[in-house]
Design a protein around this motif. Structure first.
Motif: not given
Length: 515
Positions: A254, A257, A264, A284, A386, A389, A410, A413-414
């Motif tokens: 976290k 991120i 990303l 990224e 990535s 995440y 998370y 988000e990917i």
């Protein structure tokens, strides 16, 4: 250190030096760094030794057993998402898993030589051997912390290759020797437990992360080719996840991120961003091995050439993986798995490969020919946002309870970043998310980057290549025990190399079971 390793160190450094790496951050000094016999006594020595340390991570066409090639394909074709294309390929031994102690692929001498290079930097700083330290204190501190992270990375790689996953027995079984000093050539160290190795790896990483010495990049690409604060934390979250310390894995992820400058890649950026000449490439990538020339490890034995159709076309994606990736027509990751370009021979007839694969996407294109028209010149991604995440999502799912909300956040988000139509993206919620979905997303995102096999082993999954001729896909015939296996299969762990057991009677008595 281990006898074989250190007797070969001077020779190995000399050979590496012959290739003369031309990375832009190696132009200032010989790629082989500081010779063993020469002390590190000033800032320039320390800087040169650091270049040699990073150069060692690559290996070259002679010592390609590390990130030049084998560290990638060993972890890819050992799993179920990639395979050797045919018998006799460079990746075939790792894929077929028929090896014995006498002929197993090795990932040993080069990594330990990198550790020795890191240790020389660490000891020079700790023993106050650098005479101009006052003048260059911040730079020297940064180099020192980077050496700690590299030492941790290499030991972590070794313990995963030669030891059981931590989650098998909480690290009680044998791992590898942890070497934190430059020992004499006649030293004969034994193996430490997996738990002890993890403890020391985590200490090196937390010492570096908490020291304040590492450069904290405020924009992407500032420390390309070097470890910065964010790369060190990304590696730490990976280690915590492998150890099963999910709370720390989540909190560390976290922080990266939320506070790092990395973002990303978007769906539009994804396919082209793998080319290091693309403006979005570093967006990224927290740490990669930088390569600007083809006269070092990046030759025909490098991973880019092995995975490229116009290279050796050595390893391909499995049919089961391609089918899984194609199941979502909006997933942009299919764009880095390429179909054959060469479909007809000189007489206009279908090539033998086209007869097998047709128009199916099979070749990983994460080391693309790109704008430089040569896959050998691409950089090697080691840590990407990535993955961070996905580490966060997996750790949160395993924690359960309120942390599931974070897993949803998370993972989505990917999923959204990899869909050409965000409104149609197959996002999850608290009711639909499962650990299996997180791990499947991890497979799709990290294929070709050397993760799948270790992920399966630490999570006690079964690797299934095929079970009968009816579902062989593109696999060629394998021994039955390598078609489907889990982490109890003795060949899931490599044997300590014979060259090492012959030189070190302590290690000889600690060979892995089955060999």
């Amino acid at each position: 250190m281990i006898t074989k390793i250190y007797k070969s160190f001077v020779f190995s450094v000399a050979v590496l030096g012959l290739s003369s790496c031309v990375n832009n951050w190696l132009d200032q000094a010989p790629a082989n760094g500081i010779p063993t016999a020469q002390a590190i006594t000033n800032y320039n020595d320390a800087k040169t030794a650091m270049y040699g340390m990073y150069d060692g991570l690559q290996g070259n066409s002679t010592y390609r057993e590390y990130y030049a090639a084998r560290m990638f394909y060993y972890r890819d074709v050992h799993g179920d998402d990639m395979q050797a294309r045919n018998q006799g390929m460079r990746t075939s031994s790792c894929y077929e898993m028929r090896y014995t102690a006498d002929d197993a692929p090795a990932i040993w001498n080069v990594p330990y030589n990198v550790i020795r290079r890191a240790n020389r930097i660490i000891e020079a700083v700790e023993n106050k051997k650098i005479m101009d330290a006052d003048k260059y204190q911040s730079q020297i501190n940064d180099i020192y912390a980077q050496a700690k992270v590299v030492r941790a990375l290499v030991h972590f790689d070794l313990v995963r290759i030669y030891g059981n996953p931590y989650t098998v027995d909480n690290g009680a079984s044998l791992g590898v020797p942890f070497v934190d000093t430059a020992l004499n050539t006649d030293a004969q160290m034994g193996r430490e437990t997996v738990a002890n190795v993890y403890e020391k790896v985590i200490k090196d990483l937390t010492d570096a992360v908490n020291s304040g010495f590492l450069y904290k990049s405020v924009k992407v690409g500032e420390k390309q080719g070097f470890i910065d604060q964010w790369a060190a934390e990304a590696l730490l979250t990976r280690v915590y996840l492998y150890k099963g310390d999910n709370e720390l894995a989540l909190s560390t992820a976290k922080n990266v991120i939320m506070n790092s400058p990395y973002k990303l890649w978007t769906a539009d950026e994804y396919a082209d961003a793998w080319d290091k000449m693309n403006a979005k490439h570093t967006g990224e990538i927290l740490f990669e091995i930088v390569n600007n020339g083809s006269d070092d490890w990046a030759d025909r034995e490098g991973i880019g050439y092995l995975y490229n159709e116009d290279g050796y076309a050595d390893a391909i994606c499995t049919k089961s993986f391609v089918d899984m990736l194609k199941a979502d027509k909006n997933d942009v990751r299919i764009n880095v798995v390429l179909p054959l370009k060469n479909k007809k021979d000189g007489n206009g007839n279908p090539t033998e490969l086209y007869k097998i694969y047709g128009d199916e996407p099979v070749f990983i294109n994460k080391f693309p020919s790109g704008q430089q028209s040569d896959p050998r010149l691409q950089n090697l991604p080691i840590l990407r946002l990535s993955e961070v995440y996905l580490n966060a999502a997996e750790a949160a799912m395993k924690l359960g309870g309120g942390a599931v909300n974070e897993a949803v956040l998370y993972l989505n988000e990917i999923i959204k970043a990899r869909s050409i139509d965000v409104s149609a993206a197959k996002v999850v919620d608290n009711n639909s998310i499962t650990l299996e979905k997180v791990l499947t997303e991890r497979r799709k995102e990290l294929v070709g980057e050397g993760h799948r096999f270790f992920d399966a082993m630490r999570n006690n999954e079964t690797i299934v290549r095929y079970e009968s001729q009816d579902n062989m896909g593109w696999h060629y015939a394998l021994n039955e025990d390598s078609r489907k296996f889990d982490r109890t299969y003795f060949r899931a762990i490599l044997p300590i190399p014979v060259s090492e057991t012959n030189a070190n009677p302590v290690i000889a008595k600690q060979q892995n079971p089955g060999y």
